[in-house]
Design an enzyme around this catalytic site. Structure first.
Site, PDB file in Angstrom:
ATOM      1  N   ASP A  37       0.806  -1.269  -0.129  1.00 35.37           N
ATOM      2  CA  ASP A  37      -0.044  -0.215   0.067  1.00 35.37           C
ATOM      3  C   ASP A  37       0.890   1.286  -0.057  1.00 35.37           C
ATOM      4  O   ASP A  37       1.842   1.200   0.536  1.00 35.37           O
ATOM      5  CB  ASP A  37      -0.824   0.060   1.232  1.00 35.37           C
ATOM      6  CG  ASP A  37      -2.120   1.029   1.162  1.00 35.37           C
ATOM      7  OD1 ASP A  37      -2.257   1.307  -0.080  1.00 35.37           O
ATOM      8  OD2 ASP A  37      -2.787   1.240   2.166  1.00 35.37           O
ATOM      9  N   HIS A  54       2.354   2.868  -9.002  1.00 37.87           N
ATOM     10  CA  HIS A  54       2.353   1.508  -9.175  1.00 37.87           C
ATOM     11  C   HIS A  54       3.350   0.937 -10.011  1.00 37.87           C
ATOM     12  O   HIS A  54       4.212  -0.231  -9.509  1.00 37.87           O
ATOM     13  CB  HIS A  54       0.830   1.094  -9.985  1.00 37.87           C
ATOM     14  CG  HIS A  54      -0.528   1.784  -9.379  1.00 37.87           C
ATOM     15  ND1 HIS A  54      -0.483   1.274  -7.825  1.00 37.87           N
ATOM     16  CD2 HIS A  54      -1.550   2.147 -10.023  1.00 37.87           C
ATOM     17  CE1 HIS A  54      -1.878   1.936  -7.670  1.00 37.87           C
ATOM     18  NE2 HIS A  54      -2.255   2.455  -8.646  1.00 37.87           N
ATOM     19  N   LEU A 149       9.944 -20.992  -3.166  1.00 25.99           N
ATOM     20  CA  LEU A 149       9.418 -20.044  -2.638  1.00 25.99           C
ATOM     21  C   LEU A 149       7.825 -20.120  -3.284  1.00 25.99           C
ATOM     22  O   LEU A 149       7.929 -20.236  -4.613  1.00 25.99           O
ATOM     23  CB  LEU A 149      10.045 -18.654  -2.414  1.00 25.99           C
ATOM     24  CG  LEU A 149       9.131 -17.499  -2.409  1.00 25.99           C
ATOM     25  CD1 LEU A 149       8.488 -17.423  -0.899  1.00 25.99           C
ATOM     26  CD2 LEU A 149       9.602 -16.427  -2.623  1.00 25.99           C
TER      27      LEU A 149
HETATM   28  C1  IPE Z   1      -5.525  -2.825  -0.175  1.00 26.33           C
HETATM   29  O1  IPE Z   1      -5.031  -1.242  -0.339  1.00 26.33           O
HETATM   30  C2  IPE Z   1      -5.617  -3.347  -1.476  1.00 26.33           C
HETATM   31  C3  IPE Z   1      -4.239  -3.435  -2.086  1.00 26.33           C
HETATM   32  C4  IPE Z   1      -2.888  -3.090  -1.621  1.00 26.33           C
HETATM   33  C5  IPE Z   1      -4.311  -4.234  -3.257  1.00 26.33           C
HETATM   34  P1  IPE Z   1      -6.211  -0.008  -0.307  1.00 26.33           P
HETATM   35  O2  IPE Z   1      -5.435   0.895  -0.764  1.00 26.33           O
HETATM   36  O3  IPE Z   1      -7.342  -0.552  -1.565  1.00 26.33           O
HETATM   37  O4  IPE Z   1      -7.060  -0.231   0.736  1.00 26.33           O
HETATM   38  P2  IPE Z   1      -7.844   0.970   1.331  1.00 26.33           P
HETATM   39  O5  IPE Z   1      -9.011   1.419   0.596  1.00 26.33           O
HETATM   40  O6  IPE Z   1      -7.050   2.038   1.861  1.00 26.33           O
HETATM   41  O7  IPE Z   1      -8.681   0.271   2.859  1.00 26.33           O
HETATM   42  C1  IPE Z   2      -1.539   0.059  -3.273  1.00 19.10           C
HETATM   43  O1  IPE Z   2      -1.549   1.469  -3.431  1.00 19.10           O
HETATM   44  C2  IPE Z   2      -1.897  -0.429  -4.735  1.00 19.10           C
HETATM   45  C3  IPE Z   2      -3.259  -1.071  -4.908  1.00 19.10           C
HETATM   46  C4  IPE Z   2      -4.197  -0.854  -4.203  1.00 19.10           C
HETATM   47  C5  IPE Z   2      -3.630  -1.568  -6.267  1.00 19.10           C
HETATM   48  P1  IPE Z   2      -2.485   2.610  -3.484  1.00 19.10           P
HETATM   49  O2  IPE Z   2      -2.800   2.703  -4.874  1.00 19.10           O
HETATM   50  O3  IPE Z   2      -3.753   2.032  -2.621  1.00 19.10           O
HETATM   51  O4  IPE Z   2      -1.771   3.822  -2.939  1.00 19.10           O
HETATM   52  P2  IPE Z   2      -2.499   4.884  -1.920  1.00 19.10           P
HETATM   53  O5  IPE Z   2      -3.061   3.931  -0.545  1.00 19.10           O
HETATM   54  O6  IPE Z   2      -3.620   5.418  -2.678  1.00 19.10           O
HETATM   55  O7  IPE Z   2      -1.351   5.755  -1.735  1.00 19.10           O
HETATM   56 MG    MG Z   3      -3.910   2.427  -0.587  1.00 17.47          MG
END
Ligand code: IPE
Ligand code: IPE
Ligand code: MG
Length: 256
Positions: A37, A54, A149
């Protein structure tokens, strides 16, 4: 003479100089699950579009896998796309679909050479483009005999959806109510052979689970490093493992 800890590095792999000296080689978690995240915030802080975050996360993913290999961790599960991530703007969703597809094509051979078995957990529903499903199947087929792994990519994954799918499968089998127990549900999870995570690492300082592996994390240790996913490197994994090793797991009993 005491055997130095680094000499006990399993598999006779070259010792990574960045290993913290305190790592206890007798208590390496068997399964680590990560919530990758913070990609969007990483990009915004640089004035870049979220998608660049990403893209930058790929390096972090590869380094985390190398770190897991170096520690001799047998299972790593990465949250790549949740069942709720479809709520994002259509352009970002489209980017993530293409990105995951191309990442598999770019990385599958090197992962295969490292002995990584690639698997996927999640719903194969109509929203996932057929091309992406094909690449997933190819990567899984290519690496299916590897055992060093197991890398499970949680893709179009939701913990509640997984439990719903397990219950549906039980009902479809005609299992009677008195035969429904925890073992029966586990048998119908996406990967019944996957051990429960010992450790969950969620980056970016968010202290929540966001529908990740709800059944499997009943007794996992949770750590929440502040680092944003694109900046995550194997050293952060080692730190998380050290934190795990300082915890005492009681499973509802008393300390031993
Ligand atoms: C969880 O992160 C999903 C992934 C990392 C793929 P999100 O960014 O989607 O979660 P919320 O919305 O902050 O809870
Ligand atoms: C996690 O990073 C990746 C996915 C959920 C696919 P985010 O895209 O949620 O990044 P933030 O949380 O908005 O910074
Ligand atoms: Mg996020």
């Amino acid at each position: 003479m005491a055997i130095s800890r680094s000499r006990r590095n399993p598999g006779d792999r070259p010792v990574d100089p960045s290993f913290p000296a305190e790592i206890d080689w007798d208590h390496i978690p068997k399964h680590v699950a990560c919530v990758m995240d913070g990609n969007g915030r990483w990009a915004s802080r640089r004035g870049l579009p979220r998608t660049e975050g990403h893209a930058a996360g790929e390096e972090a993913l590869v380094d985390a896998i190398d770190g897991a290999l170096a520690l001799g961790i047998g299972w790593i599960t990465m949250y790549a796309f949740s069942t709720e991530n479809w709520r994002r703007p259509v352009d970002e969703v489209r980017y993530l679909m293409r990105f995951n597809e191309s990442l598999l094509m770019r990385r599958r051979d090197e992962l295969n050479e490292k002995g990584v078995r690639i698997r996927f957990a999640g719903r194969r529903d109509w929203r996932v483009p057929r091309r992406v499903l094909r690449r997933m199947d190819e990567a899984a087929e290519l690496t299916k005999d590897n055992r060093t792994l197991t890398l499970t990519m949680a893709f179009n994954y939701g913990g509640r959806a997984e439990i719903v799918d397990a219950v549906k499968a039980l009902v479809a089998e005609g299992v009677s109510a008195d035969k429904v127990d925890e073992k029966a549900i586990r048998r119908h999870l996406y990967h019944p052979d996957m051990p429960d995570p010992d450790l969950v690492v969620r980056t970016s300082g968010e202290h929540r689970i966001s529908n990740y592996l709800l059944w499997e994390i009943a007794y996992s240790e949770l750590v929440f490093p502040e680092v944003l996913w694109p900046d995550f490197r194997r050293e952060h994994l080692y730190e998380a493992v050290l934190e795990f090793q300082r915890r005492e797991r009681r499973y509802g009993g008393l300390e031993t």
